[in-house]
Write a protein that holds these residues in place. Structure first.
Motif, PDB file in Angstrom:
ATOM      1  N   MET A   1       0.773  -1.104  -0.233  1.00 61.73           N
ATOM      2  CA  MET A   1      -0.021   0.255  -0.089  1.00 61.73           C
ATOM      3  C   MET A   1       0.901   1.255   0.143  1.00 61.73           C
ATOM      4  SD  MET A   1      -2.678   1.411   3.167  1.00 61.73           S
ATOM      5  CE  MET A   1      -3.938   0.528   2.589  1.00 61.73           C
ATOM      6  N   ARG A   2       0.753   2.103  -0.917  1.00 63.13           N
ATOM      7  CA  ARG A   2       1.401   3.198  -0.999  1.00 63.13           C
ATOM      8  C   ARG A   2       0.584   4.501  -0.197  1.00 63.13           C
ATOM      9  NH1 ARG A   2       3.284   0.480  -4.622  1.00 63.13           N
ATOM     10  NH2 ARG A   2       5.242   0.990  -5.797  1.00 63.13           N
ATOM     11  N   THR A   3       1.410   5.355   0.316  1.00 59.89           N
ATOM     12  CA  THR A   3       0.783   6.255   1.195  1.00 59.89           C
ATOM     13  C   THR A   3      -0.091   7.132   0.223  1.00 59.89           C
ATOM     14  OG1 THR A   3       2.577   6.184   2.701  1.00 59.89           O
ATOM     15  CG2 THR A   3       1.215   8.354   2.678  1.00 59.89           C
ATOM     16  N   ALA A   4      -1.139   7.532   0.513  1.00 63.89           N
ATOM     17  CA  ALA A   4      -2.302   8.609  -0.313  1.00 63.89           C
ATOM     18  C   ALA A   4      -2.172   8.094  -1.783  1.00 63.89           C
ATOM     19  CB  ALA A   4      -1.692   9.999  -0.038  1.00 63.89           C
ATOM     20  N   GLY A   5      -1.736   6.869  -2.247  1.00 65.61           N
ATOM     21  CA  GLY A   5      -1.631   6.638  -3.481  1.00 65.61           C
ATOM     22  C   GLY A   5      -0.521   7.119  -4.361  1.00 65.61           C
ATOM     23  N   ARG A   6       0.429   7.395  -3.690  1.00 65.30           N
ATOM     24  CA  ARG A   6       1.575   7.978  -4.506  1.00 65.30           C
ATOM     25  C   ARG A   6       2.830   7.319  -4.062  1.00 65.30           C
ATOM     26  NH1 ARG A   6       2.053  13.749  -1.921  1.00 65.30           N
ATOM     27  NH2 ARG A   6       4.083  13.337  -2.803  1.00 65.30           N
ATOM     28  N   ALA A   7       3.623   6.965  -5.111  1.00 67.44           N
ATOM     29  CA  ALA A   7       4.791   6.139  -5.000  1.00 67.44           C
ATOM     30  C   ALA A   7       5.999   7.217  -4.288  1.00 67.44           C
ATOM     31  CB  ALA A   7       5.184   5.475  -6.428  1.00 67.44           C
ATOM     32  N   ASP A   8       5.822   8.541  -4.569  1.00 68.71           N
ATOM     33  CA  ASP A   8       6.845   9.401  -4.199  1.00 68.71           C
ATOM     34  C   ASP A   8       6.324  10.019  -2.760  1.00 68.71           C
ATOM     35  OD1 ASP A   8       4.835  10.887  -5.117  1.00 68.71           O
ATOM     36  OD2 ASP A   8       6.108  12.452  -6.148  1.00 68.71           O
ATOM     37  N   ALA A   9       5.828   9.362  -1.985  1.00 69.55           N
ATOM     38  CA  ALA A   9       5.204  10.175  -0.738  1.00 69.55           C
ATOM     39  C   ALA A   9       6.667  10.211   0.034  1.00 69.55           C
ATOM     40  CB  ALA A   9       4.346   9.147   0.014  1.00 69.55           C
ATOM     41  N   THR A  10       6.825  11.427   0.700  1.00 68.67           N
ATOM     42  CA  THR A  10       7.780  11.607   1.758  1.00 68.67           C
ATOM     43  C   THR A  10       7.855  10.666   2.775  1.00 68.67           C
ATOM     44  OG1 THR A  10       6.795  13.103   2.820  1.00 68.67           O
ATOM     45  CG2 THR A  10       7.977  13.997   0.764  1.00 68.67           C
ATOM     46  N   PHE A  11       8.869  10.454   3.588  1.00 64.42           N
ATOM     47  CA  PHE A  11       8.845   9.809   4.613  1.00 64.42           C
ATOM     48  C   PHE A  11       8.092  10.530   5.701  1.00 64.42           C
ATOM     49  CE2 PHE A  11      10.942   8.904   8.846  1.00 64.42           C
ATOM     50  CZ  PHE A  11      11.074   7.557   8.958  1.00 64.42           C
ATOM     51  N   GLU A  12       8.207  11.758   5.775  1.00 69.57           N
ATOM     52  CA  GLU A  12       7.097  12.417   6.617  1.00 69.57           C
ATOM     53  C   GLU A  12       5.643  12.012   6.486  1.00 69.57           C
ATOM     54  OE1 GLU A  12       6.231  16.842   8.609  1.00 69.57           O
ATOM     55  OE2 GLU A  12       7.926  16.657   7.314  1.00 69.57           O
ATOM     56  N   GLU A  13       5.194  12.146   5.185  1.00 67.27           N
ATOM     57  CA  GLU A  13       3.960  11.855   4.949  1.00 67.27           C
ATOM     58  C   GLU A  13       3.464  10.484   5.339  1.00 67.27           C
ATOM     59  OE1 GLU A  13       3.459  14.598   0.933  1.00 67.27           O
ATOM     60  OE2 GLU A  13       4.241  12.852   0.730  1.00 67.27           O
ATOM     61  N   PHE A  14       4.414   9.489   4.929  1.00 67.51           N
ATOM     62  CA  PHE A  14       4.369   8.052   5.284  1.00 67.51           C
ATOM     63  C   PHE A  14       4.043   8.126   6.836  1.00 67.51           C
ATOM     64  CE2 PHE A  14       6.098   4.136   6.903  1.00 67.51           C
ATOM     65  CZ  PHE A  14       5.177   3.016   6.156  1.00 67.51           C
ATOM     66  N   VAL A  15       4.975   8.621   7.804  1.00 70.52           N
ATOM     67  CA  VAL A  15       4.796   8.410   9.218  1.00 70.52           C
ATOM     68  C   VAL A  15       3.361   9.047   9.550  1.00 70.52           C
ATOM     69  CG1 VAL A  15       5.705   8.939  11.262  1.00 70.52           C
ATOM     70  CG2 VAL A  15       7.264   8.176   9.463  1.00 70.52           C
ATOM     71  N   THR A  16       3.122  10.369   9.210  1.00 64.53           N
ATOM     72  CA  THR A  16       1.988  10.923   9.688  1.00 64.53           C
ATOM     73  C   THR A  16       0.809  10.050   9.237  1.00 64.53           C
ATOM     74  OG1 THR A  16       3.013  12.918   9.120  1.00 64.53           O
ATOM     75  CG2 THR A  16       0.603  12.977   9.232  1.00 64.53           C
ATOM     76  N   ALA A  17       0.707   9.563   7.866  1.00 67.40           N
ATOM     77  CA  ALA A  17      -0.495   8.685   7.518  1.00 67.40           C
ATOM     78  C   ALA A  17      -0.431   7.311   8.051  1.00 67.40           C
ATOM     79  CB  ALA A  17      -0.500   8.454   6.206  1.00 67.40           C
ATOM     80  N   TRP A  48      14.695   5.303   7.822  1.00 68.85           N
ATOM     81  CA  TRP A  48      14.642   6.704   7.083  1.00 68.85           C
ATOM     82  C   TRP A  48      15.835   6.783   6.003  1.00 68.85           C
ATOM     83  CZ3 TRP A  48      18.353  10.833   7.877  1.00 68.85           C
ATOM     84  CH2 TRP A  48      17.967  11.836   7.293  1.00 68.85           C
ATOM     85  N   PRO A  49      17.099   6.271   6.551  1.00 67.74           N
ATOM     86  CA  PRO A  49      18.321   6.298   5.529  1.00 67.74           C
ATOM     87  C   PRO A  49      17.974   5.427   4.117  1.00 67.74           C
ATOM     88  CG  PRO A  49      19.124   5.779   7.635  1.00 67.74           C
ATOM     89  CD  PRO A  49      17.589   5.771   7.724  1.00 67.74           C
ATOM     90  N   LYS A  50      17.268   4.564   4.262  1.00 68.26           N
ATOM     91  CA  LYS A  50      16.801   3.765   3.245  1.00 68.26           C
ATOM     92  C   LYS A  50      15.279   4.020   2.301  1.00 68.26           C
ATOM     93  CE  LYS A  50      18.591  -0.028   5.823  1.00 68.26           C
ATOM     94  NZ  LYS A  50      18.251  -1.459   6.408  1.00 68.26           N
TER      95      LYS A  50
END
Length: 180
Positions: A1-17, A48-50
């Protein structure tokens, strides 16, 4: 599952979601709010580094697997004594029906799940709380589907036996259903 349907979601967006759900997984694995936060922070610090590689693939599956693996490695080297009751609240618990029944059930289930061996607890969390298939659970744990099935059967047998002894809690659980 990709965050908010975007493959380029930032780390911060992922952690928030996904952070609250991942914290719940960590809590279910550890049985302790503070250890769950530590576990999730440890895993997120490793991821995070990966992130460029992980975020482009399936980040939630990757982090979930890292949570389980890190927890299992902690389980092997940490003291697992008593956990103070005030640390035992499950994040994001559902609030349906009588709130006192929900608290009793939540506390009883949390206490019984904490007593399971680490591998069985991981199987229960992944199969029944995260609703992964047998194959997905086996992939996360790095084992065969048959191992997942046998560990789940042992864990459910233990959970049913333990919960049957708790007054007023899920009297129908041994037959695979909740009392109404």
């Amino acid at each position: 599952m990709r965050t908010a349907g975007r493959a380029d979601a930032t780390f911060e967006e992922f952690v928030t979601a996904r952070g609250p759900r991942l914290l719940r997984v960590a809590w279910l694995l550890t049985g302790d709010a503070h250890l769950a936060e530590d576990l999730l922070q440890t895993v997120l610090a490793k991821v995070w580094p990966k992130w460029r590689r992980v975020g482009a693939e399936n980040p939630e599956a990757y982090v979930r697997k890292a949570l389980v693996n890190t927890h299992l490695s902690w389980w092997q080297r940490r003291w697992r004594g008593e956990i103070p009751h005030e640390h035992g609240r499950m994040p994001e618990s559902a609030g349906t029906g009588d709130p006192f029944d929900a608290v009793d059930l939540e506390q009883s289930l949390a206490l019984v799940v904490r007593r399971l061996p680490a591998r069985q607890r991981a199987v229960v969390v992944l199969r029944y709380f995260e609703e992964l298939s047998v194959e997905e659970t086996a992939q996360v744990l790095g084992c065969h589907p048959g191992t997942v099935k046998s560990q789940a059967a042992k864990a459910l047998r233990t959970l049913r036996a333990e919960l049957e002894t708790v007054p007023g809690v899920w009297k129908g659980i041994s037959h695979g259903r909740r009392a109404g």
